[in-house]
Write a protein that holds these residues in place. Sequence first.
Motif, mmCIF file in Angstrom:
data_model
loop_
_atom_site.group_PDB
_atom_site.id
_atom_site.type_symbol
_atom_site.label_atom_id
_atom_site.label_comp_id
_atom_site.label_asym_id
_atom_site.label_seq_id
_atom_site.Cartn_x
_atom_site.Cartn_y
_atom_site.Cartn_z
ATOM 1 N N SER A 1 -6.615 -10.867 -5.732
ATOM 2 C CA SER A 1 -6.582 -10.428 -7.124
ATOM 3 C C SER A 1 -7.552 -9.290 -7.361
ATOM 4 O O SER A 1 -8.524 -9.118 -6.636
ATOM 5 C CB SER A 1 -6.866 -11.590 -8.076
ATOM 6 N N ALA B 1 -8.167 -5.398 -4.145
ATOM 7 C CA ALA B 1 -7.989 -6.830 -4.393
ATOM 8 C C ALA B 1 -8.728 -7.657 -3.339
ATOM 9 O O ALA B 1 -8.765 -7.289 -2.175
ATOM 10 C CB ALA B 1 -6.501 -7.169 -4.383
ATOM 11 N N TYR C 1 3.557 -17.641 -8.039
ATOM 12 C CA TYR C 1 3.224 -16.660 -6.994
ATOM 13 C C TYR C 1 4.214 -16.746 -5.834
ATOM 14 O O TYR C 1 4.573 -15.741 -5.222
ATOM 15 C CB TYR C 1 1.793 -16.880 -6.483
ATOM 16 N N SER D 1 -1.896 -14.391 -16.457
ATOM 17 C CA SER D 1 -2.664 -15.633 -16.254
ATOM 18 C C SER D 1 -3.115 -16.069 -17.636
ATOM 19 O O SER D 1 -3.707 -15.280 -18.378
ATOM 20 C CB SER D 1 -3.915 -15.379 -15.402
ATOM 21 N N ARG E 1 -0.411 -10.192 -4.494
ATOM 22 C CA ARG E 1 -1.593 -9.549 -5.073
ATOM 23 C C ARG E 1 -1.451 -9.573 -6.593
ATOM 24 O O ARG E 1 -0.441 -9.140 -7.139
ATOM 25 C CB ARG E 1 -1.697 -8.113 -4.570
ATOM 26 N N ILE E 2 -2.480 -10.114 -7.255
ATOM 27 C CA ILE E 2 -2.499 -10.156 -8.724
ATOM 28 C C ILE E 2 -3.285 -8.945 -9.217
ATOM 29 O O ILE E 2 -4.426 -8.750 -8.809
ATOM 30 C CB ILE E 2 -3.203 -11.438 -9.229
ATOM 31 N N THR E 3 -2.678 -8.143 -10.078
ATOM 32 C CA THR E 3 -3.402 -7.048 -10.718
ATOM 33 C C THR E 3 -3.364 -7.314 -12.209
ATOM 34 O O THR E 3 -2.274 -7.388 -12.794
ATOM 35 C CB THR E 3 -2.731 -5.690 -10.422
ATOM 36 N N GLY F 1 -7.693 -13.929 -12.716
ATOM 37 C CA GLY F 1 -7.615 -14.453 -11.353
ATOM 38 C C GLY F 1 -6.350 -15.274 -11.183
ATOM 39 O O GLY F 1 -5.467 -15.271 -12.039
ATOM 40 N N ALA F 2 -6.271 -15.972 -10.064
ATOM 41 C CA ALA F 2 -5.170 -16.917 -9.867
ATOM 42 C C ALA F 2 -5.349 -18.045 -10.873
ATOM 43 O O ALA F 2 -6.457 -18.471 -11.140
ATOM 44 C CB ALA F 2 -5.197 -17.476 -8.450
#
Lengths: 568, 242
Positions: free
Chosen positions: A73, A81, A303, A334, A454-456, A496-497
């Motif tokens: 992330s 990330a 995800y 999120s 990948r979390i943006t 974040g996750a």
Amino acid sequence: MATQLRGTDVVIVGLGAAGGVAAYPLAEAGLDVVGLEAGTWLDRRDFAPDEIRNNYRDWPMLIDKCEQERPTSRATSETTARRVGSHPMMNAVGGTSLHYWAQSWRLNPWDFRVVSETTRRYGRSRVPLGSTVEDWPFGYEELEPFYDRVEREVGVSGQAGNVRGAIDGRGNQFEGARAREFPMPPLRWTAFNERMAEAARAHGWHPFPGPAAINTERYQGRRGCGYHGFCSKGGCPIDAKNATHLTTIPKAVDTGNLRVVTQAHVTTVQVDADGRVTGVNYVSGGTEYFQPAKVVLLASYTYENVRMLLLSKSNAYPDGLANNRGQVGRHYLSHHQGAGVTALFPYDLDAWYGLPAQGVAVDDWADDNFDHTDLDFIGGGNLWAMSDRRPISAAGMSTFGRGRNWGSAWKRFIRENSDRSHYFYIQKTTLPYEDNYLDLDPGVTDPLGLPVIRITGHYKKNELALAAFMQDRAVEWYQKAGATEIVRGGLGNAMGASTHAYGGTRMGDDAETNVVDRWGFSHEAPNLGVLGASVMGTSGARNPTLTAQALSWRTAQHLVESWSDIAE
Amino acid sequence: MNDDDARERNDSSVISRRDLLRTAGAAGAAALVPHSIAAAAPAEAIEAGAAALPGPSIATAPAPTGPLMNLTARETEILSAMVDRLIPSDELGPGALEAGALRFIDRALSEAESDSAGAYRSGLAALDRYSHYSRGAAFVELSATDQDSVLIDLQTGGATGANVGFVGSSGSFFNMVKSHTWQGTFGDPHYGGNVDFIGWDLIGYPGVRLQVSEEDQRALEADELTPVRRSAYDYATFRVDQ
């Protein structure tokens, strides 16, 4: 070369909270269903009330596949990330419903119509700039029968506040009308819960007990909650938490039409030249199999759903399955449930034997339940005073500025105060934005060599203003209940996750901005469905699971009713 | 604070305590034999539909003695001193050493926390280097007060200097040891810590129950609930063969 298996009508990828629900109406209707699950069956013996195992060693989230697929992330596309330290995914029959907090909320009707309702009441300009939020393709009323069905089949306890328009002051007066009462009464309140409810009433607010997929009395042959205190990140040792491995999955198996395949790690969805899906490839025990199916339902975590689509590239879908319009991974959010507030009370809260789903809710400041005309944000938050404590975390409590958190002085402090602190995490309306998204990480892979998600993303002006507003309400509540120390957390930054991960395969009528249609099937690959919170376009101010389950049931029922159109 | 101060404040009680630890093979918990929990009411388990089987209780097993498996004698000595300052034995009662936190950490380094073994080794060596560098003596030779001031430096990330060499930061090493010490003091006795329920007694946790009735909750609120003395793994449902 993958071993070719006998074909089936429907293959469900992931037998968790969502797939575990959908399996039942499909199997009941007589369709042949194969449920592929990366994990195994677990039972009550696996759920020891053990804080070290559950909360510090993160068992059972550390099992194989999901741990290897931990996302990375970053706040913005300008930064690099990093792999997240912990993640909410789990591999087992029942999935995350084994260890979740089991809060089982319906969304508020406003959450389905954020754009049109905001425009109607305050003007279009109040929808934040850069947000990609859309109205859902249908309203609360469309989903109500499925909420009702899941509340009964899974088992949800609670206190109704609006039955067919009749308001009951004991429940949530702001909820959408429900057809009938909950099948079970709510979890009990402790003396502290009662005290918080009294404090809320003193503010003129409307406190009520929250809904939970936890039995409060014998239900469908299983017992009521034991309040043992290890519900957070732990399974239930007396089968009172209604995870799908106890509820809809066994019912589906009993029809004879669901075959559960465990330790099946799905790697790709296959398509034909016309762009229809033909089945899935999975690895089990080192051997690769191809499971042909007329319909594929992706039902893993947000995800994982997005990752599976992006990894399934073909001539028909060069940028990933169902992604020819570039919408897979978009409209991700999120849930903003941080920016909490912590308080110290001058009396014991007696919270050792509770659970996060046991508590007092206040919805006066949620959704659009209050006038936003003079405010600089839309949406709201759900205030939640739960009763949950375990010894290691209690000993690790804040010292509220009274010195260092170890040594003899600290020991004296915790001996007196370990049962006197309380924390509000606050679930808030969170919107999707242009530049918050999921994609494949260019540098981090799992052991099969496949990239992880990948979390943006980061919270924007609307989320931060709302967070500050909700902290003010939380402080008012704590003050009224007699707190002597109150500390606010930061307002939030990077996403974040999250255990509440929405979007990425959003549902909507417009194929240019949504991955799945109003029934949960791909706009591009007509026999591919997606289940889970990844189809949800708005978060509301509450936990997503019941809504994800109601949507799953609805998608499954639609598939049954439209079988020949979708499958053939 | 200079080195002379440090030696002056190295009072006899600290020395004797350290000597005691050395004698006991650095297992501070060894001196304490846990109370039996055999008297724990079997009704607890029966009520929860999980009758406790007869047989040895994990929680009543005597705290093991002898050298640790994953740390050298020198490393053990330094870690003992650190853990002893984090949750000291004092007039309020026993601390982390008596609770078996050291044994807990050692076992964890063989199992779930095996990835941290290197961090312990390098961190303990760096702690000693920093102690020499900043206070002129090995950590175990310092007075309790000076040990505390060194640990404050570690916690705040300020333990730096020529050749001190904490990997990452001294704060991350401190937090790792602190977290494991808390687990070994306040966690389930199954893992070798929280001997004699020292940690749970300290914070007033009334113990692991599978079924807590409304009456139990009211008794808790009236300060009339009797603590249960058992590990989760003493309940038949979760009993594991050792």
